[in-house]
Design an enzyme around this catalytic site. Structure first.
Site, PDB file in Angstrom:
ATOM      1  CB  VAL A  52      -2.547   9.033 -11.187  1.00  0.00           C
ATOM      2  CG1 VAL A  52      -2.188   7.909  -9.978  1.00  0.00           C
ATOM      3  CG2 VAL A  52      -1.871   8.647 -12.180  1.00  0.00           C
ATOM      4  CG  ASP A  53      -5.203  12.591  -7.672  1.00  0.00           C
ATOM      5  OD1 ASP A  53      -4.558  11.867  -6.758  1.00  0.00           O
ATOM      6  OD2 ASP A  53      -4.910  13.747  -7.753  1.00  0.00           O
ATOM      7  CB  VAL A  54      -9.738  10.046 -11.547  1.00  0.00           C
ATOM      8  CG1 VAL A  54     -11.039   9.217 -11.819  1.00  0.00           C
ATOM      9  CG2 VAL A  54     -10.076  11.464 -11.692  1.00  0.00           C
TER      10      VAL A  54
ATOM     11  N   GLY B 256      -9.203   6.761  -6.498  1.00  0.00           N
ATOM     12  CA  GLY B 256     -10.288   6.889  -5.819  1.00  0.00           C
ATOM     13  C   GLY B 256     -11.160   5.896  -6.072  1.00  0.00           C
TER      14      GLY B 256
END
Length: 405
Positions: free
Chosen positions: A170-172, A175
């Protein structure tokens, strides 16, 4: 002749830390932007301490998303720290932050004020749940967002139960969405001359990334269940056991299925009305899988992979990372980058997947030491050594931060 990257001349103020924001700004840095990583005194980016493993004194986690940046330490709780940031804002193109919602306003630096100072500035705000809504005040972490967004409800098998993805996906994705939004805002600014505020939430990014699975639910009204390594809309498209180890078979159409059936010595399967069409195979998935595994377990994975490759049938073994990075494909695609670091020595990093014909990405700066470029940046802004020393003593940044000479 090597040319500058497509974002050469663009300056980015990176007030983010951990993963989503730093991943976004590393993409911009790889594309040629001058990225100034603004960190708090003391620890700086939390991931500097997220180890082991370590490369010298630096965590592998921090190294993964912080190349092509310069590190500057500023105490934004001080008036002088805020004043210096505003000076940086006047000349910047992009500011990326992932503080808890409202934190910049507490510092007296709300995005609207930043745009008043620099109307061409693009401010990207990354948060767990966005700048509005009932959950906006909550902190967001990848793991909890995977659970709340429904991603974990479709990941895993009935035997394992819900599982998170093996990387902070989810962070990737957040980003990537943020970088895309920033580039769109830059393009729009070329015609309007105006910057704007970009609001990106981990929750939103995760929900948007459910794509066909979300659409399946919205169209059918049926709540998706755990499918393990199977595909909700295609069959056979999953993990299969062979004599020694599992392999992936990814049949995407009826023609490929006919070739698979012939290859396995059971061409009649492609004529069976239960399996002739993909829609029928999805409905009769269990029976199909049982028949295929009965045949596949008679030979080794290498036997089947070799045979499938000859017939251009999509299949693959499950590679471990040592196998991945030993492949010539990784070398040919420049996915492994070597850089010299002042405390970690020679470090290996994953390269950018972006390949331009005229303006290639570049790897100009190793992931910086904490505050390494504070004085360098302040001097570029026109401040004197005496002013820098005074601010050091006033704890605008800590005197023990490492800085370039």
């Amino acid at each position: 002749m090597k040319r500058d990257g497509p974002l050469t001349g663009i300056q980015v103020l990176d007030l983010s830390r951990v993963l989503a924001g730093p991943f976004c700004t590393m993409i911009l840095g790889d594309l040629g932007a001058d990225v100034i990583k603004v960190e708090a005194p003391g620890q700086g980016d939390e991931t500097r301490g997220w180890g082991p493993p370590w490369a010298g004194e630096t965590s592998a986690y921090y190294l993964s998303v912080n190349r092509n940046k310069r590190s500057m330490v500023l105490n934004l709780k001080t008036e002088q720290g805020q004043a210096i940031l505003l000076d940086l804002v006047r000349h910047a193109d992009i500011l990326v932050e992932n503080f808890k919602v409202g934190t910049l306003a507490k510092f007296g630096l709300p995005p609207k004020r930043l745009l008043e100072i620099n109307p061409r500035l693009i401010v990207a705000e990354i948060s767990g749940f966005g700048q509005n809504g009932p959950f906006s005040h909550k902190a967001g972490y990848d793991y909890m967002i995977q659970a709340l967004s429904g991603l974990m409800s479709i990941t895993g098998s009935p035997e394992s139960g819900p599982m998170k993805v093996g990387v902070a996906i989810v962070d990737v994705l957040t980003g990537l969405f943020t970088a895309t939004g920033i580039l769109a805002a830059l393009h729009e600014r070329n015609s309007s001359g105006k910057g704007q505020i970009l609001d990106v939430a981990l929750f939103d990014a995760s929900v948007a990334s459910l794509v066909n699975v979300a659409s399946n639910y919205l169209i059918s009204g049926k709540v998706p269940q755990l499918l393990g390594n199977a595909h909700p809309n295609i069959a056979p498209y999953q993990l299969f056991q062979t004599r020694d180890q599992p392999i992936i078979i990814a049949v995407g159409n009826d023609t490929q299925f006919r070739r698979l059936a012939e290859c396995l010595g059971c061409p009649w399967l492609a004529e069976d009305p239960r399996f002739a069409k993909n829609s029928a195979r999805v409905v009769n998935r269990k029976a199909l899988v049982q028949k295929l595994e009965t045949i596949l377990t008679k030979h080794t994975s290498s036997h089947w992979i070799s045979l499938f490759e000859e017939l251009n049938l999509p299949s693959a073994p499950i590679q471990t990372l040592d196998q991945v990075f030993s492949r010539s494909q990784v070398k040919e695609r420049n996915l492994l980058v070597e850089m010299e670091h002042p405390t970690a020595g020679n470090i290996s990093l994953v390269g950018s997947p972006l390949n331009f014909s005229r303006t290639p990405v570049s790897y100009r700066k190793y992931p910086p030491l904490l505050g390494e470029h504070t004085e360098e940046i302040l001097r570029e802004m026109g401040y004197s050594r005496m002013q820098v020393k005074e601010w050091e003593q006033a704890k605008v940044f800590s005197p023990n931060e490492k800085r370039s000479e």
